[in-house]
Scaffold this motif. Structure first.
Motif, PDB file in Angstrom:
ATOM      1  N   ARG A  37     -23.441  60.813  42.850  1.00 15.18           N
ATOM      2  CA  ARG A  37     -24.481  61.414  42.010  1.00 15.18           C
ATOM      3  C   ARG A  37     -24.478  60.934  40.559  1.00 15.18           C
ATOM      4  N   SER A  38     -23.363  60.332  40.098  1.00 15.36           N
ATOM      5  CA  SER A  38     -23.310  59.906  38.693  1.00 15.36           C
ATOM      6  C   SER A  38     -22.531  58.604  38.591  1.00 15.36           C
ATOM      7  N   SER A  39     -22.651  57.962  37.436  1.00 13.37           N
ATOM      8  CA  SER A  39     -21.915  56.711  37.236  1.00 13.37           C
ATOM      9  C   SER A  39     -20.409  56.964  37.163  1.00 13.37           C
ATOM     10  N   ARG A  40     -20.008  58.110  36.624  1.00 21.36           N
ATOM     11  CA  ARG A  40     -18.583  58.451  36.582  1.00 21.36           C
ATOM     12  C   ARG A  40     -18.031  58.605  38.002  1.00 21.36           C
ATOM     13  N   GLN A  41     -18.780  59.244  38.847  1.00 23.00           N
ATOM     14  CA  GLN A  41     -18.358  59.410  40.231  1.00 23.00           C
ATOM     15  C   GLN A  41     -18.338  58.055  40.946  1.00 23.00           C
ATOM     16  N   ALA A  42     -19.270  57.170  40.627  1.00 19.51           N
ATOM     17  CA  ALA A  42     -19.281  55.834  41.232  1.00 19.51           C
ATOM     18  C   ALA A  42     -18.018  55.058  40.864  1.00 19.51           C
ATOM     19  N   VAL A  43     -17.554  55.198  39.636  1.00 16.97           N
ATOM     20  CA  VAL A  43     -16.315  54.536  39.220  1.00 16.97           C
ATOM     21  C   VAL A  43     -15.126  55.110  39.985  1.00 16.97           C
ATOM     22  N   GLN A  44     -15.078  56.408  40.135  1.00 13.94           N
ATOM     23  CA  GLN A  44     -13.990  57.037  40.883  1.00 13.94           C
ATOM     24  C   GLN A  44     -13.985  56.577  42.337  1.00 13.94           C
ATOM     25  N   VAL A  45     -15.154  56.463  42.923  1.00 11.48           N
ATOM     26  CA  VAL A  45     -15.253  55.997  44.311  1.00 11.48           C
ATOM     27  C   VAL A  45     -14.797  54.540  44.403  1.00 11.48           C
ATOM     28  N   ALA A  46     -15.215  53.713  43.446  1.00  4.98           N
ATOM     29  CA  ALA A  46     -14.821  52.307  43.454  1.00  4.98           C
ATOM     30  C   ALA A  46     -13.300  52.160  43.358  1.00  4.98           C
ATOM     31  N   LEU A  47     -12.653  53.005  42.575  1.00  6.69           N
ATOM     32  CA  LEU A  47     -11.199  52.942  42.447  1.00  6.69           C
ATOM     33  C   LEU A  47     -10.486  53.427  43.712  1.00  6.69           C
ATOM     34  N   ALA A  48     -11.126  54.264  44.472  1.00  6.80           N
ATOM     35  CA  ALA A  48     -10.505  54.820  45.674  1.00  6.80           C
ATOM     36  C   ALA A  48     -10.798  54.017  46.934  1.00  6.80           C
ATOM     37  N   VAL A  49     -11.708  53.064  46.869  1.00  9.97           N
ATOM     38  CA  VAL A  49     -12.127  52.347  48.073  1.00  9.97           C
ATOM     39  C   VAL A  49     -10.979  51.554  48.704  1.00  9.97           C
ATOM     40  N   VAL A  50     -10.207  50.822  47.921  1.00  9.47           N
ATOM     41  CA  VAL A  50      -9.144  49.988  48.494  1.00  9.47           C
ATOM     42  C   VAL A  50      -8.044  50.838  49.138  1.00  9.47           C
ATOM     43  N   PRO A  51      -7.476  51.827  48.432  1.00 12.69           N
ATOM     44  CA  PRO A  51      -6.454  52.628  49.095  1.00 12.69           C
ATOM     45  C   PRO A  51      -6.976  53.385  50.317  1.00 12.69           C
ATOM     46  N   MET A  52      -8.201  53.876  50.236  1.00 14.78           N
ATOM     47  CA  MET A  52      -8.763  54.590  51.383  1.00 14.78           C
ATOM     48  C   MET A  52      -9.105  53.628  52.519  1.00 14.78           C
ATOM     49  N   GLY A  53      -9.458  52.392  52.190  1.00  9.93           N
ATOM     50  CA  GLY A  53      -9.674  51.379  53.219  1.00  9.93           C
ATOM     51  C   GLY A  53      -8.389  51.081  53.966  1.00  9.93           C
ATOM     52  N   LEU A  54      -7.277  51.000  53.238  1.00  7.59           N
ATOM     53  CA  LEU A  54      -5.984  50.789  53.885  1.00  7.59           C
ATOM     54  C   LEU A  54      -5.609  51.982  54.760  1.00  7.59           C
ATOM     55  N   LEU A  55      -5.829  53.185  54.254  1.00  5.98           N
ATOM     56  CA  LEU A  55      -5.567  54.380  55.044  1.00  5.98           C
ATOM     57  C   LEU A  55      -6.468  54.424  56.277  1.00  5.98           C
ATOM     58  N   GLY A  56      -7.718  54.049  56.113  1.00 10.82           N
ATOM     59  CA  GLY A  56      -8.644  53.994  57.237  1.00 10.82           C
ATOM     60  C   GLY A  56      -8.197  52.989  58.281  1.00 10.82           C
ATOM     61  N   LEU A  57      -7.666  51.855  57.834  1.00  5.43           N
ATOM     62  CA  LEU A  57      -7.151  50.857  58.765  1.00  5.43           C
ATOM     63  C   LEU A  57      -6.002  51.435  59.588  1.00  5.43           C
ATOM     64  N   VAL A  58      -5.120  52.171  58.937  1.00  5.16           N
ATOM     65  CA  VAL A  58      -4.008  52.801  59.655  1.00  5.16           C
ATOM     66  C   VAL A  58      -4.535  53.824  60.662  1.00  5.16           C
ATOM     67  N   ILE A  59      -5.501  54.617  60.247  1.00 12.65           N
ATOM     68  CA  ILE A  59      -6.045  55.661  61.122  1.00 12.65           C
ATOM     69  C   ILE A  59      -6.742  55.062  62.346  1.00 12.65           C
ATOM     70  N   VAL A  60      -7.580  54.056  62.139  1.00 10.95           N
ATOM     71  CA  VAL A  60      -8.322  53.508  63.273  1.00 10.95           C
ATOM     72  C   VAL A  60      -7.461  52.587  64.131  1.00 10.95           C
ATOM     73  N   SER A  61      -6.334  52.099  63.614  1.00  6.58           N
ATOM     74  CA  SER A  61      -5.439  51.243  64.390  1.00  6.58           C
ATOM     75  C   SER A  61      -4.382  52.039  65.157  1.00  6.58           C
ATOM     76  N   ALA A  62      -4.164  53.285  64.782  1.00 10.42           N
ATOM     77  CA  ALA A  62      -3.119  54.092  65.411  1.00 10.42           C
ATOM     78  C   ALA A  62      -3.289  54.209  66.926  1.00 10.42           C
ATOM     79  N   PRO A  63      -4.474  54.457  67.462  1.00 10.62           N
ATOM     80  CA  PRO A  63      -4.600  54.548  68.922  1.00 10.62           C
ATOM     81  C   PRO A  63      -4.201  53.250  69.629  1.00 10.62           C
ATOM     82  N   ASP A  64      -4.578  52.106  69.068  1.00 11.58           N
ATOM     83  CA  ASP A  64      -4.196  50.827  69.673  1.00 11.58           C
ATOM     84  C   ASP A  64      -2.689  50.642  69.640  1.00 11.58           C
TER      85      ASP A  64
END
Length: 71
Positions: A37-64
């Motif tokens: 909703r705001s540029s401040r929130q967009a910056v926070q999301v941009a900073l969280a994308v890489v760590p959450m992408g790594l966490l997402g990789l772990v989550i979606v790879s766990a069943p395999d």
């Protein structure tokens, strides 16, 4: 967004990455459009994308990984 990116990375070696990348980009754009909703929130999301992408990789790879352990 983390599970979307994680799934893209996990599946990119098995399937054609082009279609999957476009679908992931559209999903991320939709999530960003509806959720940021705001540029401040967009910056926070941009900073969280890489760590959450790594966490997402772990989550979606766990069943395999667990399936590989049982075989």
């Amino acid at each position: 967004m983390g599970p979307l990116l994680g799934d893209l990375v996990r599946r990119s070696d098995r399937f054609g990455v082009g279609t999957l990348a476009v679908a992931t980009a559209l999903a991320i754009a939709f999530v960003a459009w509806r959720g940021i909703r705001s540029s401040r929130q967009a910056v926070q999301v941009a900073l969280a994308v890489v760590p959450m992408g790594l966490l997402g990789l772990v989550i979606v790879s766990a069943p395999d990984f667990l399936e590989g352990m049982t075989l």
